[in-house]
Enzyme design. Structure first.
Site, PDB file in Angstrom:
ATOM      1  N   ASP A   9      13.961  -0.618   6.646  1.00 32.56           N
ATOM      2  CA  ASP A   9      14.325  -1.815   7.623  1.00 32.56           C
ATOM      3  C   ASP A   9      14.628  -3.146   6.306  1.00 32.56           C
ATOM      4  O   ASP A   9      14.934  -2.819   5.579  1.00 32.56           O
ATOM      5  CB  ASP A   9      12.976  -2.831   7.662  1.00 32.56           C
ATOM      6  CG  ASP A   9      12.745  -3.526   8.613  1.00 32.56           C
ATOM      7  OD1 ASP A   9      13.331  -3.531   9.379  1.00 32.56           O
ATOM      8  OD2 ASP A   9      11.737  -4.441   8.210  1.00 32.56           O
ATOM      9  N   ASP A  11      14.914  -7.130   7.551  1.00 31.57           N
ATOM     10  CA  ASP A  11      14.260  -8.545   7.687  1.00 31.57           C
ATOM     11  C   ASP A  11      13.053  -7.578   6.458  1.00 31.57           C
ATOM     12  O   ASP A  11      11.461  -7.455   7.172  1.00 31.57           O
ATOM     13  CB  ASP A  11      14.058  -8.703   8.852  1.00 31.57           C
ATOM     14  CG  ASP A  11      15.596  -9.524   9.673  1.00 31.57           C
ATOM     15  OD1 ASP A  11      16.021  -9.821   9.039  1.00 31.57           O
ATOM     16  OD2 ASP A  11      15.415  -8.805  10.662  1.00 31.57           O
TER      17      ASP A  11
END
Ligand code: G6P
Ligand code: MG
Length: 215
Positions: A9, A11
């Site tokens: 991922d 963020d």
């Protein structure tokens, strides 16, 4: 099945943009006349821009038409884009680049699995884009996490079985998405919040790639 690829991922895992999302959503909530706390923000992590706005409006007990929704989402994104335009290498979270280097040296494949439409800009700004064999971002998926689409596309792009992939996630929705497609998942953040992950690390500092050997 042993792990051959990692799906990250973006963020809150590679860079701390979760804080910029938070500041921008809070700014919008405050303009609309209500408060928005960090605890509220946990529910928005990994969630698409428009769904995040809907959750925020629910929190503030506001209902608006679809046109206004798009305007508000744009307003938040414009602030967010302004924040991320100033990002550089110094905003890569500690230990991340070293971990990516070790993965490469040891023949692991690397994908990005983020529903952000700003992912490419961020990876370019912080200079990490070349580490990724595959980038699946918000422009390539229809369904946001907790739907597993983003991770399944990542595995497909890497030419790996989902069971050969390990996901790194800071969001509850992302952990649910990884679990739905039988991937191993390492939570990045607080053990209390990410208790559904297979294991949780608080960051990449001093984390060796042998962490991928857990079963
Ligand atoms: C990530 C973040 C979410 C954000 C979403 C969409 O999943 O965790 O907080 O809402 O991406 O990002 P975007 O940059 O397209 O608004
Ligand atoms: Mg995240």
């Amino acid at each position: 099945m042993s792990i051959k690829g990692c799906i990250f991922d973006l963020d809150g895992v590679i860079v701390d943009t979760a804080k910029y999302h938070y500041i921008a959503w809070k700014r919008l909530a405050n303009e609309l006349g209500f408060d928005f706390t960090e605890e509220d923000n946990e529910k928005l992590k990994g969630v698409s821009r428009i769904r995040s706005l809907e959750l925020l409006l629910e929190l503030g007990n506001k209902s608006v038409d679809d046109k206004t929704k798009l305007e508000l989402a744009d307003r938040k994104n414009n602030w967010y884009v302004e924040y991320i335009s100033k990002m550089d290498k110094s905003e890569i979270l500690p230990g991340v680049e070293n971990f990516l280097i070790k993965l490469k040296e040891n023949g692991f494949k690397i994908a990005l699995g983020s529903v952000s439409k700003n992912a490419l800009t961020i990876l370019k700004n912080v200079g990490l884009i070349d580490y990724f064999d595959v980038i699946v971002d918000g422009t390539k998926v229809i369904n946001a996490k907790p739907d597993p689409e983003v991770f399944l596309k990542g595995a497909e792009g890497l030419n790996l079985n989902p069971k050969e992939c390990c996901v790194f996630e800071d969001a509850i929705a992302g952990i649910q998405a990884a679990k739905k497609c039988n991937m191993k998942v390492i939570g990045v953040g607080s053990e209390e919040i990410l208790s559904d992950a297979d294991i949780v690390i608080c960051g990449f500092e001093n984390v060796d790639i042998d962490i991928l050997n857990f079963t």
